[in-house]
Scaffold this motif. Structure first.
Motif, short mmCIF file in Angstrom:
data_model
loop_
_atom_site.label_atom_id
_atom_site.label_comp_id
_atom_site.label_asym_id
_atom_site.label_seq_id
_atom_site.Cartn_x
_atom_site.Cartn_y
_atom_site.Cartn_z
N PRO A 27 -1.10 -2.35 8.64
CA PRO A 27 -0.39 -1.73 7.50
C PRO A 27 0.81 -2.55 7.03
O PRO A 27 1.29 -3.45 7.74
CB PRO A 27 0.05 -0.39 8.09
N GLY A 28 1.30 -2.22 5.85
CA GLY A 28 2.47 -2.88 5.31
C GLY A 28 3.66 -2.76 6.25
O GLY A 28 3.92 -1.70 6.79
N GLY A 29 4.36 -3.88 6.44
CA GLY A 29 5.51 -3.90 7.33
C GLY A 29 5.19 -4.26 8.76
O GLY A 29 6.10 -4.49 9.56
N GLU A 30 3.91 -4.30 9.10
CA GLU A 30 3.50 -4.61 10.48
C GLU A 30 3.91 -6.04 10.87
O GLU A 30 3.67 -6.99 10.13
CB GLU A 30 1.99 -4.45 10.61
N ARG A 70 5.36 -10.73 8.62
CA ARG A 70 5.04 -9.31 8.50
C ARG A 70 4.05 -9.12 7.35
O ARG A 70 4.03 -9.89 6.39
CB ARG A 70 6.31 -8.47 8.21
N THR A 72 2.89 -7.73 4.01
CA THR A 72 3.64 -7.35 2.81
C THR A 72 3.55 -5.85 2.57
O THR A 72 2.47 -5.26 2.67
CB THR A 72 3.09 -8.10 1.58
N ARG A 73 4.69 -5.27 2.26
CA ARG A 73 4.75 -3.85 1.91
C ARG A 73 4.89 -3.75 0.39
O ARG A 73 5.89 -4.19 -0.17
CB ARG A 73 5.92 -3.17 2.61
N THR A 75 5.53 -1.95 -3.09
CA THR A 75 6.21 -0.79 -3.66
C THR A 75 5.59 -0.43 -5.01
O THR A 75 4.76 -1.17 -5.54
CB THR A 75 7.70 -1.09 -3.86
N LEU A 165 -3.24 -0.78 -1.29
CA LEU A 165 -2.87 0.62 -1.49
C LEU A 165 -4.08 1.54 -1.63
O LEU A 165 -3.95 2.68 -2.03
CB LEU A 165 -1.97 0.74 -2.73
#
Length: 218
Positions: A27-30, A70, A72-73, A75, A165
């Motif tokens: 997941p994003g931020g991992e 990481r 990418t998360r 938004t 997403l």
């Protein structure tokens, strides 16, 4: 031959990690530790490091000095920007593909479009996760056929945002039906070499996706 093995190893790592990111398994931020990834993939750290650099170029991974990598998360603002870029560039690439697509290219795109229609059809056999990968392949193949490195590079990161997403899980039945029909219509336009038609359908395709994902009906 000596240089081939590391390159293939880094490509395998890139493909494996990309699939995990796009599927949501990462997941994003991992955090993506080189040592942990190398152990899990059965590779040395060098091909893993190269794979992470390539995924960063695709916009799927962020590299931070002294903090590592990481996922990418994305938004809502990132998503909106991504649709702006796609609206400006992807129809142009689609129009170019009309003049370059071979019979084999068209058959491949047609097979993808038909498979997407079957995979996305309402009912117990519907598989939205499989549809995500089919959609990615279809858009990527159009860019390959267009053979526009500059456009492909510019689009590399932004096309991933809706995939990460989980785009198709957000679609209502009517919006999904429109999206799948667009893929088939683009192939029809390419078959007759009508780049303007193909580009116009891509504009509608992106607008449909944008409305679903952001509520913006520009």
């Amino acid at each position: 031959m000596v240089a081939t093995a590391p390159r293939r190893a880094s490509e395998r790592a890139q493909v494996a990690l990309r699939e995990e990111i796009l599927s949501g398994a990462l997941p994003g931020g991992e955090h993506l530790g080189e040592v942990e990834l190398a152990d899990r993939l059965g590779l040395s750290r060098t091909p893993v490091r190269e794979a992470l650099s390539r995924l960063a170029a695709e916009g799927l991974v962020e590299l931070h000095p002294h903090r590592g990598a990481r996922v990418t998360r994305f938004t809502e603002a990132d998503l909106d920007d991504a649709f702006d870029v796609r609206r400006a560039l992807e129809p142009r690439a689609t129009e170019r593909a009309a003049a370059r697509a071979s019979a084999a290219d068209l058959d491949e795109l047609d097979d993808l479009a038909r498979t997407m229609l079957a995979t996305g059809a309402p009912g117990p056999g519907q598989d939205l996760d499989a549809l995500v990968e089919l959609n990615r392949r279809s858009h990527a193949r159009l860019l390959e056929i267009a053979d526009t490195p500059a456009l492909t590079s510019a689009l590399a990161g932004v096309v991933h945002a809706p995939v990460v997403l989980r785009t198709f899980h957000s679609y209502d039945p009517d919006s999904l039906a429109r999206s799948l029909a667009h893929h088939a219509e683009i192939v029809a336009a390419l078959r007759v070499g009508d780049g303007a038609w193909a580009a116009a359908v891509m504009v509608s395709h992106i607008a449909n996706a944008r409305a679903v994902m952001t509520g913006d009906r520009r």
